[in-house]
Every structure is written in structure tokens, then in C-alpha cells.
Design a protein around this motif. Structure first.
Motif, PDB file in Angstrom:
ATOM      1  N   LEU A 101       0.841  -1.192   0.000  1.00 37.70           N
ATOM      2  CA  LEU A 101       0.000   0.000   0.000  1.00 37.70           C
ATOM      3  C   LEU A 101       0.877   1.244   0.000  1.00 37.70           C
ATOM      4  O   LEU A 101       1.857   1.312   0.746  1.00 37.70           O
ATOM      5  CB  LEU A 101      -0.905   0.027   1.239  1.00 37.70           C
ATOM      6  CG  LEU A 101      -1.860  -1.147   1.441  1.00 37.70           C
ATOM      7  CD1 LEU A 101      -2.547  -1.039   2.797  1.00 37.70           C
ATOM      8  CD2 LEU A 101      -2.895  -1.205   0.328  1.00 37.70           C
ATOM      9  N   LEU A 102       0.516   2.220  -0.807  1.00 33.71           N
ATOM     10  CA  LEU A 102       1.210   3.504  -0.839  1.00 33.71           C
ATOM     11  C   LEU A 102       0.162   4.603  -0.683  1.00 33.71           C
ATOM     12  O   LEU A 102      -0.816   4.647  -1.434  1.00 33.71           O
ATOM     13  CB  LEU A 102       1.971   3.680  -2.158  1.00 33.71           C
ATOM     14  CG  LEU A 102       3.083   2.660  -2.413  1.00 33.71           C
ATOM     15  CD1 LEU A 102       3.550   2.716  -3.867  1.00 33.71           C
ATOM     16  CD2 LEU A 102       4.259   2.907  -1.474  1.00 33.71           C
ATOM     17  N   VAL A 103       0.360   5.484   0.322  1.00 39.81           N
ATOM     18  CA  VAL A 103      -0.643   6.491   0.673  1.00 39.81           C
ATOM     19  C   VAL A 103      -0.260   7.802  -0.020  1.00 39.81           C
ATOM     20  O   VAL A 103       0.533   8.594   0.500  1.00 39.81           O
ATOM     21  CB  VAL A 103      -0.742   6.662   2.206  1.00 39.81           C
ATOM     22  CG1 VAL A 103      -1.939   7.544   2.566  1.00 39.81           C
ATOM     23  CG2 VAL A 103      -0.854   5.302   2.892  1.00 39.81           C
ATOM     24  N   TYR A 104      -0.842   8.033  -1.177  1.00 38.29           N
ATOM     25  CA  TYR A 104      -0.365   9.133  -2.032  1.00 38.29           C
ATOM     26  C   TYR A 104      -0.561  10.525  -1.429  1.00 38.29           C
ATOM     27  O   TYR A 104       0.306  11.397  -1.625  1.00 38.29           O
ATOM     28  CB  TYR A 104      -1.005   9.042  -3.422  1.00 38.29           C
ATOM     29  CG  TYR A 104      -2.439   9.500  -3.506  1.00 38.29           C
ATOM     30  CD1 TYR A 104      -2.745  10.834  -3.785  1.00 38.29           C
ATOM     31  CD2 TYR A 104      -3.495   8.611  -3.327  1.00 38.29           C
ATOM     32  CE1 TYR A 104      -4.061  11.260  -3.875  1.00 38.29           C
ATOM     33  CE2 TYR A 104      -4.797   9.028  -3.407  1.00 38.29           C
ATOM     34  CZ  TYR A 104      -5.086  10.356  -3.679  1.00 38.29           C
ATOM     35  OH  TYR A 104      -6.390  10.773  -3.746  1.00 38.29           O
ATOM     36  N   PRO A 105      -1.644  10.841  -0.662  1.00 38.85           N
ATOM     37  CA  PRO A 105      -1.734  12.201  -0.100  1.00 38.85           C
ATOM     38  C   PRO A 105      -0.595  12.512   0.866  1.00 38.85           C
ATOM     39  O   PRO A 105      -0.117  13.658   0.927  1.00 38.85           O
ATOM     40  CB  PRO A 105      -3.090  12.207   0.614  1.00 38.85           C
ATOM     41  CG  PRO A 105      -3.853  11.069   0.032  1.00 38.85           C
ATOM     42  CD  PRO A 105      -2.830  10.039  -0.301  1.00 38.85           C
ATOM     43  N   ASN A 106      -0.168  11.521   1.616  1.00 33.63           N
ATOM     44  CA  ASN A 106       0.917  11.740   2.570  1.00 33.63           C
ATOM     45  C   ASN A 106       2.255  11.898   1.865  1.00 33.63           C
ATOM     46  O   ASN A 106       3.117  12.670   2.301  1.00 33.63           O
ATOM     47  CB  ASN A 106       0.980  10.586   3.574  1.00 33.63           C
ATOM     48  CG  ASN A 106      -0.271  10.499   4.422  1.00 33.63           C
ATOM     49  OD1 ASN A 106      -1.047  11.445   4.497  1.00 33.63           O
ATOM     50  ND2 ASN A 106      -0.468   9.357   5.061  1.00 33.63           N
ATOM     51  N   VAL A 107       2.453  11.157   0.789  1.00 37.09           N
ATOM     52  CA  VAL A 107       3.681  11.309   0.000  1.00 37.09           C
ATOM     53  C   VAL A 107       3.764  12.726  -0.556  1.00 37.09           C
ATOM     54  O   VAL A 107       4.809  13.386  -0.482  1.00 37.09           O
ATOM     55  CB  VAL A 107       3.730  10.276  -1.145  1.00 37.09           C
ATOM     56  CG1 VAL A 107       4.921  10.541  -2.061  1.00 37.09           C
ATOM     57  CG2 VAL A 107       3.807   8.853  -0.581  1.00 37.09           C
ATOM     58  N   ILE A 108       2.649  13.219  -1.082  1.00 37.94           N
ATOM     59  CA  ILE A 108       2.625  14.588  -1.610  1.00 37.94           C
ATOM     60  C   ILE A 108       2.913  15.594  -0.508  1.00 37.94           C
ATOM     61  O   ILE A 108       3.691  16.549  -0.692  1.00 37.94           O
ATOM     62  CB  ILE A 108       1.258  14.880  -2.262  1.00 37.94           C
ATOM     63  CG1 ILE A 108       1.062  14.023  -3.517  1.00 37.94           C
ATOM     64  CG2 ILE A 108       1.139  16.369  -2.623  1.00 37.94           C
ATOM     65  CD1 ILE A 108      -0.319  14.144  -4.139  1.00 37.94           C
ATOM     66  N   ALA A 109       2.306  15.400   0.667  1.00 40.67           N
ATOM     67  CA  ALA A 109       2.495  16.345   1.772  1.00 40.67           C
ATOM     68  C   ALA A 109       3.948  16.401   2.220  1.00 40.67           C
ATOM     69  O   ALA A 109       4.499  17.488   2.454  1.00 40.67           O
ATOM     70  CB  ALA A 109       1.595  15.951   2.951  1.00 40.67           C
ATOM     71  N   VAL A 110       4.594  15.239   2.342  1.00 40.33           N
ATOM     72  CA  VAL A 110       5.975  15.208   2.826  1.00 40.33           C
ATOM     73  C   VAL A 110       6.928  15.787   1.784  1.00 40.33           C
ATOM     74  O   VAL A 110       7.841  16.544   2.122  1.00 40.33           O
ATOM     75  CB  VAL A 110       6.390  13.774   3.209  1.00 40.33           C
ATOM     76  CG1 VAL A 110       7.880  13.709   3.545  1.00 40.33           C
ATOM     77  CG2 VAL A 110       5.571  13.288   4.396  1.00 40.33           C
ATOM     78  N   GLU A 111       6.736  15.452   0.531  1.00 37.43           N
ATOM     79  CA  GLU A 111       7.653  15.972  -0.484  1.00 37.43           C
ATOM     80  C   GLU A 111       7.543  17.498  -0.592  1.00 37.43           C
ATOM     81  O   GLU A 111       8.524  18.178  -0.891  1.00 37.43           O
ATOM     82  CB  GLU A 111       7.396  15.306  -1.831  1.00 37.43           C
ATOM     83  CG  GLU A 111       6.076  15.657  -2.479  1.00 37.43           C
ATOM     84  CD  GLU A 111       5.720  14.732  -3.634  1.00 37.43           C
ATOM     85  OE1 GLU A 111       6.258  13.595  -3.690  1.00 37.43           O
ATOM     86  OE2 GLU A 111       4.887  15.127  -4.471  1.00 37.43           O
ATOM     87  N   ARG A 112       6.360  18.027  -0.316  1.00 29.53           N
ATOM     88  CA  ARG A 112       6.203  19.479  -0.293  1.00 29.53           C
ATOM     89  C   ARG A 112       6.925  20.075   0.915  1.00 29.53           C
ATOM     90  O   ARG A 112       7.576  21.119   0.808  1.00 29.53           O
ATOM     91  CB  ARG A 112       4.722  19.847  -0.247  1.00 29.53           C
ATOM     92  CG  ARG A 112       3.980  19.638  -1.562  1.00 29.53           C
ATOM     93  CD  ARG A 112       2.506  19.964  -1.410  1.00 29.53           C
ATOM     94  NE  ARG A 112       1.798  19.933  -2.694  1.00 29.53           N
ATOM     95  CZ  ARG A 112       0.490  20.123  -2.824  1.00 29.53           C
ATOM     96  NH1 ARG A 112      -0.249  20.380  -1.756  1.00 29.53           N
ATOM     97  NH2 ARG A 112      -0.073  20.081  -4.022  1.00 29.53           N
ATOM     98  N   THR A 113       6.779  19.442   2.052  1.00 32.25           N
ATOM     99  CA  THR A 113       7.436  19.922   3.271  1.00 32.25           C
ATOM    100  C   THR A 113       8.956  19.919   3.118  1.00 32.25           C
ATOM    101  O   THR A 113       9.644  20.852   3.540  1.00 32.25           O
ATOM    102  CB  THR A 113       7.037  19.055   4.481  1.00 32.25           C
ATOM    103  OG1 THR A 113       5.616  19.124   4.665  1.00 32.25           O
ATOM    104  CG2 THR A 113       7.730  19.540   5.752  1.00 32.25           C
TER     105      THR A 113
END
Length: 374
Positions: free
Chosen positions: A161-173
Motif C-alpha cells: 500500500l502507498l498512501v499518495y496524499p501523505n507522499v505529496i504532503a511530505v515531499e512538499r514539506t
């Protein structure tokens, strides 16, 4: 080889005190809103994560030397609500939650609500996971609207499983290159998939330890209270101002029986090995396939060590996040040291069976594991 399930007779009693459907319902309602993204960004993230998971398998197999002999399975790209649904289903299996009612309706609802709140909290931070206990029976689509492949059917246990909203949030941070970060995350999670699929006994080993850890049927209330009182007396003069990883683990051990303490050690050591090995592989594979890996690693480590608000620090400690961070650091140091001395091929003896896993004292002293096992 299929993952063996814990039998109903030996299933943990804790799982049967939770209304798992209610836990999932509560979690979905409590999940924090995801960062705003355009439809284009959402679709791009889903497609890139799917492709990155496929691309990661070959390099991971090559570096680890763990060849599972199976076709590359598709990752399931999910949002936070889909993750809590999958996590609650997996926890139901792991804890014997289908074994029948072990408590009343009200108790199951209360514990279900508590479990749901925990899942909601975790859902906002987790980037991905390999679930070796997933049966693949969920025939739903991924977040991208694509139908699940045959490799996700019930004939093949385990699911990435890969949680795409969290990946986007972290890469932005972190302010890193999105495509590179997504591939970097997939290298770690795909390593877990390779670990479990190349060594099917790992999931059964986890199940057996978890069954002992969560079985309170033989616990004597008087003995628990006595151990807890002794723990409090021993720490009265040096108590922490707030919970930390060591304090929470100490409290857990204080109320556990000896078999439960041994089971906890098994799970902690296995988790340390799995996470450290995955981090080692990320760095070994990274430079060849992720151009900005050095920047990502530096900023990601800085994020791990960043000071959290007081309430969040307490919650993280209670849920074991601090211990999880320790697993990454100590586990990677163990794997780095052993591989540098004996090479990856001889290190892979660690996957032979439970008896070749490192002992708790060997994690911080890799030479002792080499002397004992190799």
C-alpha cells in the motif's frame, strides 16, 4: 507458500474485544483532511507511485540477493480513508478478530472507537507499508480508479500500500523533487515486500509472537498489579516529565508475563532488522536510480529528528513512534556493519529462520551476531 493464520484456538484474545468494522468507520470519520491538490497532481502522483513500485523491484532484488521467484505485483495506491479500511482488516486477521465475541457489545464498540482514533492519527503520517497479512480479498479499485490486477487476488497473500496524499504532503514539506522522492519511498516499501515474499516464514513468526503478546487470558490481575507497583517504585526518583520510547516499553514490560516479554523482544528485534535492512537498501540502490538521493536522505532525517509539539510528542510516544525511529537507526547500523564485514550474501543467512535472527543484545553489537551465526 501461503501465510499461516493463527488458529481460532490460539488466536489472541485482544482482537476479539474490538468491533473492527466500527473501528474502521470511526477512523474514516476522524481522518484529517488531505492537502489540497489539483486533479492533475493527484493523477500524476498515483501514476508515478505505481510505476516507481514496479521499477523498484528489480534493483531491490539485485542489491539484496533475495529473489522471491514470483512475478512483480502491482502496488495499491490509496488515500487515507482507504488505508484505515485496509489496516483495520489486517489487524482483524493479525489479532484473531474473527474468532467470535469475547466480550459484550458495548466493550467491543468502546475498544473499536479507541482503535479507530489511533488508526486515524497514524493515517496522516504513514507513507506506505507492505502488509503480509492482507488476503487480497478486497476487490475494490485503487485510488487511481484502476482495477486490481490478478496478482492482488486472494490466491496471493500480502499487499503493498502507498498512501499518495501523505507522499505529496511530505515531499512538499521537504521541498524535494517529487518523482525522485516517490521512487525513494517505493525502494523502502518494496524492500519489505521482497523480505516477506522471499522468506514466507517471517509472517508466521510475527503472528506467533503477536498471539503471545496480546493473549491476556492467563494473566493474573494480582501479579500484574504487583509488577506495576514494583516498576513505579524503581522509577520514582527518575521519572520522565513526559513519556518517551524507553519509558513506554518499560511500562509495557512491567505488566507483561515472561512469555509476553520474550514475544515483545522478538517483535522489536524483527522490526529493527526489517526497517534497518530496508533503509540500507534504499541507500545502496538510491544513488544509481535516484539522482537527488543525498538531499532527500538529509532532509528526511532532519524531519525525523525535528522537535514536535508537547501533545504530539506524548501521543507519538504512547503509540510507539519513537521506538519506530530507533528501529530505523539501530537496524540500519547493524545491517551496514555486518554487510561491510561479510558482504550481502553471507548477511542473508539472517533470513534462514528464527534462530538466525539477531538477539536483542546483538543489534548494537553486530560482531556478536557474526560470531554466533556465521
Amino acid at each position: 507458500m501461503r501465510v499461516q493464520r493463527v488458529s481460532a484456538a490460539s488466536a489472541p484474545t485482544v482482537g476479539r474485544t474490538v468491533d473492527w468494522d466500527f473501528a474502521a468507520t470511526v477512523a474514516r470519520k476522524l481522518v484529517r483532511p488531505t492537502p489540497p491538490v489539483t486533479e492533475y497532481t493527484r493523477r500524476q502522483a498515483i501514476e508515478q507511485l505505481s510505476e516507481a513500485a514496479r521499477r523498484s523491484e528489480g534493483p531491490v532484488r539485485e542489491v539484496t540477493g533475495l529473489v522471491e521467484g514470483a512475478t512483480i505485483t502491482e502496488a495499491r495506491i490509496v488515500d487515507r480513508r482507504e488505508w484505515v479500511t485496509a489496516a483495520s482488516q489486517s489487524m482483524r486477521v493479525m489479532t484473531g478478530g474473527d474468532g467470535g465475541d469475547a466480550s459484550g457489545f458495548l466493550t467491543r464498540r468502546i475498544t473499536g472507537a479507541q482503535t479507530g482514533a489511533v488508526l486515524a492519527f497514524v493515517s496522516s503520517g504513514i507513507l506506505g507499508q507492505y502488509d503480509p497479512f492482507a488476503t487480497g480479498s478486497d476487490s475494490g479499485s485503487s485510488a487511481g480508479g484502476q482495477e486490481r490486477s490478478d496478482s492482488g487476488s486472494s490466491s496471493s497473500p500480502g499487499e503493498l500500500l502507498l498512501v499518495y496524499p501523505n507522499v505529496i504532503a511530505v515531499e512538499r514539506t521537504l521541498r524535494v523533487q517529487p518523482a525522485d522522492f516517490r521512487l525513494w519511498v517505493c525502494l523502502h516499501e518494496v524492500t519489505h515486500r521482497v523480505q516477506f515474499r522471499a522468506n514466507p516464514w517471517l509472517a508466521d513468526h510475527m503472528s506467533q509472537a503477536l498471539a503471545v503478546l496480546t493473549d491476556d487470558a492467563t494473566q493474573d490481575a494480582g501479579a500484574v498489579v504487583g509488577r506495576l507497583s514494583e516498576f513505579v517504585r524503581d522509577r520514582r526518583n527518575g521519572v520522565e516529565a513526559e513519556p518517551n520510547a524507553e519509558g513506554i516499553l518499560g511500562l509495557m514490560r512491567a505488566i507483561q508475563s515472561e512469555p509476553q516479554r520474550a514475544a515483545l523482544d522478538q517483535l522489536l528485534v524483527l522490526g529493527t532488522l526489517l526497517e534497518g535492512h530496508a533503509d540500507h537498501v534504499m541507500d545502496a540502490v538510491g544513488p544509481a536510480v535516484v539522482p537527488t538521493v543525498a538531499t532527500i536522505r538529509r532532509r528526511f532525517n532532519d524531519r525525523r529528528q525535528r522537535k514536535q509539539p508537547p501533545l504530539q510528542r506524548v501521543v507519538r510516544a504512547l503509540l510507539g513512534f519513537d521506538a519506530k525511529m530507533s528501529q530505523y537507526t539501530r537496524g540500519k547500523a547493524f545491517v551496514d556493519d555486518v554487510v561491510s564485514k561479510v558482504g550481502m550474501e553471507r548477511f542473508n543467512v539472517v533470513w534462514t529462520g528464527p534462530e538466525t535472527l539477531p538477539l536483542p543484545a546483538e543489534v548494537d553489537e553486530p560482531r556478536r551476531w557474526i560470531d554466533r551465526v556465521l
